[in-house]
Design an enzyme around this catalytic site. Structure first.
Site, PDB file in Angstrom:
ATOM      1  CE  LYS A 106      77.229 -19.571 -51.744  1.00 32.24           C
ATOM      2  NZ  LYS A 106      78.063 -20.530 -51.020  1.00 32.24           N
ATOM      3  NE  ARG A 107      85.547 -17.239 -55.692  1.00 31.42           N
ATOM      4  CZ  ARG A 107      85.554 -18.037 -56.762  1.00 31.42           C
ATOM      5  NH1 ARG A 107      85.574 -17.515 -57.983  1.00 31.42           N
ATOM      6  NH2 ARG A 107      85.559 -19.349 -56.633  1.00 31.42           N
ATOM      7  CB  THR A 162      83.934 -22.724 -45.385  1.00 31.98           C
ATOM      8  OG1 THR A 162      84.254 -21.517 -46.094  1.00 31.98           O
ATOM      9  CG2 THR A 162      85.025 -23.762 -45.628  1.00 31.98           C
ATOM     10  CG  HIS A 206      91.276 -25.181 -51.894  1.00 29.66           C
ATOM     11  ND1 HIS A 206      90.504 -25.319 -50.764  1.00 29.66           N
ATOM     12  CD2 HIS A 206      92.561 -25.162 -51.459  1.00 29.66           C
ATOM     13  CE1 HIS A 206      91.283 -25.362 -49.687  1.00 29.66           C
ATOM     14  NE2 HIS A 206      92.542 -25.268 -50.090  1.00 29.66           N
ATOM     15  CE  LYS A 225      81.890 -19.434 -55.256  1.00 33.28           C
ATOM     16  NZ  LYS A 225      81.970 -20.509 -54.245  1.00 33.28           N
ATOM     17  CE  LYS A 265      83.201 -19.488 -42.858  1.00 32.10           C
ATOM     18  NZ  LYS A 265      83.663 -18.651 -43.982  1.00 32.10           N
TER      19      LYS A 265
END
Length: 829
Positions: free
Chosen positions: A564-565, A670, A372, A570, A674
């Site tokens: 998100k985390r 993901t 992942h 990110k 969504k």
């Protein structure tokens, strides 16, 4: 058990007609209030109503669970055993009611009783079993496995306190225990009869066995008990009910009553406290040696329990271990559970008395590994000394696996090439050796897959290039997906109703049916209905923002969402730079600016200090922006304690989805899926599944910016210098200088924006934030211009929904089942 509105159904112990369903649900809820909770309608609290409603649903679920397990056992079917450190199911009540097909009937039954189902649903705490996308993906997959009638068991840890509950104090993240089990949960069942014993520490001695053979024997070990808790997993309109088994750690030694009676209260509890720490929290801080030991102990504890349980279940219907790989497929969800390979090998060699060759053959046919991430810190390299101290027999076995691999397979492929042996060795280093767990998976597992097309290519070319050369057929791709039951039907009822009226309800089980929406994308009447749904969802979110952040936001503004985390790759700090750019334009008097509400949701790992600085920096800027009376264009809402339930409030209301990771760093994502399937347009780099979203929705319906992975690779090689961008871009330089000034220094003298700025300049900007800034800001300008044209924006958003069918977890699971696990659906009679 799904309930059709046009058929009789077996429910609550007897045959009933559909028209009687509401009254039977009502009677069941009242029964559970009285006989399980000792309450009547007048004395019941909201929590009592929640438990009683859960027990009504559980009554239906359990009868079908028994039939499912009976069928699987009778047919001796091949099962998938899914092993994951994380699951994020969120709240189960609504999801189970949807899957059972009784949501509307339950709502009406509760209305007759004077109760509101939405209020009851909100009583349920999110299950504290995960952190981010990894855990939510695992839960989506369990939903799809049951929906598609695949036999499966999910294994994990019964965390008492989850990850943590996030609060903001003076803008800084503060971690509090997430005591989600404080009052228990009606969904779980303890299976104490299947308790497992787990060995730790000790040493290995050579001893003679009962046949007079000298064999290595694990001795002087400590024992911890694993207590299993089961949670049933329903499928949508499916007869299958699978289950998730979560392991709780308990001390194997009895409570020392003698010491307690001598007044040594804390000493009497010491052993219990130490052992039960293992399942206390998810991902304990591993910045210390004790933390590292706890992390490895936690991983081994739950995989040992799981492997022992799998063997127990296998022996219940089989006697010949030769068929073990025919009946069992063990899926390792990321690198955390890879020690399961060695645990199975140990049991087969040491306890079942198999030859090495037979045991190794079983292992290499049984395990499958999903990678992942490409980030080195997530690939599980353990100090060899720590590993050997905690698991001495396993370390011996890994050394033997490594020896045979290097001498037999690597030597055969590259004769005499010691450099290849060093590169491929599971145990690396000369002095301070480490055990490379991802390499162990690459050697042992039958298949290794990435989770997006781009990511899977990078797994082969960057992460495992030599392994791919050695085992070219082992590596494959399965692009992630999410369940439409949770992520449209449950979380966005307003959009669901619009979709049902336009194209029917079949999309819930077959997301490709959303393609039928394309014909409405330019229909002015449908566009307005779509925008009205979005507006209603945004109004609902404004109430949540007012409650959690104490600010008022305009539902007509562009809702710009990054949830998100929190991690530097990110790039929430790139988003922050754009906010500061926009804010500078506002305070300079520019009027022609599209109003925006920037919405954040993110947790930072307790030991990840730069991530915490970024959270603090965003909140410091938010305080200034939200309290500036001359600013009516920009608002920031950083909602605390981001979780599945909060995502269900935010995602339906999003206009713009921020997927702005450094190209080549995000495996899949993901959240991007969504948000797209709920009608948000995406601004993104070509990273992870963004590439496939672009392919599906069309170039004209997505906003792409930034350097590609190959371009960044060249920039690294040529010597990237972030000061070059600082020096040549006046706007960027002004923003960074502003961040370093006293303007954003807090009352306590802290300067989180300066810390972020220093990481981008003095710290070398490892994730190329400054390199992508200019293109990002320019693309955000295109977003704003497009948002002004409401018909054009509606068309793009509708097409994002219509073309998101590929990203259903049902498609992902069919890919796993057919291409990796070789497992078939089983009809439940």
């Amino acid at each position: 058990m799904a309930i059709s509105k046009n058929e009789n159904s077996e429910l609550l112990g007897g045959k009933i007609q559909t028209q009687d369903l509401k009254s039977r649900i009502k009677e069941s809820i009242i029964k559970h209030l009285q006989f399980d909770l000792a309450r009547n309608q007048g004395t019941a609290t909201l929590r009592d109503w929640w438990i009683a409603t859960c027990l009504m649903a559980k009554e239906m679920i359990m009868s079908q669970f028994i039939r499912t397990q009976r069928t699987h056992h009778a047919t001796n079917t091949r099962r998938v055993y899914y092993i994951s450190m994380e699951y994020l199911p969120g709240r189960l009540l609504k999801n189970n009611l949807v899957n059972l097909g009784i949501l509307e009937e339950t709502k009406k039954a509760l209305e007759v009783l004077g109760q509101d189902l939405t209020e009851i649903e909100n009583v349920e705490p999110d299950m504290g079993l995960g952190n981010g996308g990894l855990g939510r993906l695992a839960s989506c997959f369990q939903d799809s496995l049951a929906t598609l009638n695949y036999p499966a068991v999910a294994y994990g840890i019964h965390y008492e306190l989850g990850l943590f509950k996030q609060k903001f104090v003076d803008g800084k993240q503060v971690e509090k225990p997430d005591n989600w089990l404080f009052s228990g949960t009606p969904w779980q069942v303890c299976r104490a009869e299947n308790t497992q014993n787990v060995k730790l520490f000790g040493n290995v001695e050579f001893c003679y066995d009962r046949l007079g053979r000298l064999k290595p024997t694990w001795k002087n070990y400590e024992i911890i008990q694993g207590i299993p808790w089961d949670i049933s997993i329903t499928g949508y309109k499916s007869e299958t009910v699978n289950f998730m088994r979560l392991w709780e750690a308990r001390a194997a030694v009895e409570f020392d009553l003698k010491m307690f009676n001598e007044g040594k209260f804390f000493e009497a509890m010491e052993e219990q406290t130490k052992n039960e720490t293992i399942s206390k929290v998810l991902y304990p801080n591993d910045s210390t040696e004790d933390g590292k030991t706890l992390r490895l102990t936690q991983q081994y504890f739950f995989v040992s329990c799981s492997i022992q349980d799998i063997i127990r279940r296998f022996k219940n219907g089989n006697k010949n271990f030769d068929i073990f790989p025919e009946k069992i497929a063990i899926q390792l969800n990321d690198t955390h559970p890879i020690v399961a390979i060695v645990e199975l090998l140990r049991i087969l060699v040491d306890e079942e008395d198999f030859s090495w060759e037979k045991a190794w053959s079983i292992c290499t046919q049984t395990f499958f590994y999903t990678n992942h991430t490409l980030l080195p810190e997530a690939l599980e390299e353990w100090n060899a000394g720590l590993f050997e101290h905690l698991l001495p027999r396993h370390y011996q076995l890994i050394c033997e696996i490594n020896r045979r691999f290097l001498e037999e397979e690597v030597e055969k492929k590259w004769p005499g090439d010691d450099s290849k042996k060093r590169a491929l060795s599971i145990i690396a280093g000369d002095g301070n050796k480490v055990v490379r767990m991802a390499y162990l998976a690459a050697v042992c597992c039958k298949r290794v897959n990435g989770v997006a097309a781009m990511h899977s290519e990078l797994v082969k070319s960057l992460l495992f290039p030599l392994f791919h050369e050695l085992y070219p057929m082992k590596f494959t791709n399965v692009t992630n997906g999410v369940t439409p039951r949770m992520w449209i039907r449950c979380c966005n009822p307003n959009l669901s109703k619009l979709l049902d009226r336009a194209i029917g309800y079949e999309w819930t089980a077959d997301l490709s049916k959303l393609r039928e929406l394309e014909k409405f994308s330019e229909d002015a009447v449908f566009q307005q209905k779509f925008l009205d749904v979005k507006k209603l969802n945004k109004i609902n979110l404004t109430r949540k923002i007012a409650d959690l952040c104490a600010i008022e936001v305009d539902p007509n503004s562009l809702f710009d969402v990054q949830i998100k985390r929190l991690h530097e790759y990110k790039r929430q700090h790139l988003n922050l730079l754009h906010i500061l750019s926009l804010y500078r334009r506002v305070i300079s008097g520019e009027k022609d600016i599209v109003p925006r509400t920037f919405i954040f949701g993110a947790k930072a790992a307790p030991g990840y200090y730069m991530a915490k600085h970024i959270i603090h920096a965003i909140n410091v800027v938010a305080k200034d922006i939200n309290n500036n009376p001359n600013n009516d264009k920009v608002r920031i809402a950083f909602l605390p304690n981001y979780n599945v339930s909060l995502a269900c409030d935010i995602i339906p209301a999003a206009d713009l989805s921020e997927q702005i990771s450094t190209a080549g760093k995000e495996a899949s994502g993901t959240g991007n899926m969504k948000l797209a399937m709920n009608g948000a347009c995406t601004i993104c780099t070509l990273d992870g599944a963004n590439v496939e979203i672009k392919e599906e929705v069309g170039d004209e319906n997505i906003f792409v910016f930034g350097h590609t992975e190959s371009e960044l690779k060249e920039m690294r090689a040529s010597g990237y210098n972030s000061f070059d961008y600082y020096n040549k871009n006046e706007e960027l330089r002004n923003i960074l200088d502003w961040m370093a000034s006293n303007y954003f220094v807090t009352e306590s003298g802290e300067a989180p924006l300066k810390d972020v700025r220093n990481s981008l300049l003095d710290g070398g900007d490892p994730f190329f934030v400054l390199a992508d800034f200019d293109d990002y800001v320019e693309t955000q300008g295109t977003v704003a211009t497009t948002f002004r044209n409401r018909q054009l924006w509606a068309k793009k958003a509708i097409l994002n929904v219509a073309r998101s069918g590929k990203f259903s977890s049902d498609r992902s699971i069919r890919d796993y089942a057919g291409e990796i696990w070789d497992v078939s659906p089983v009809d439940i009679k």
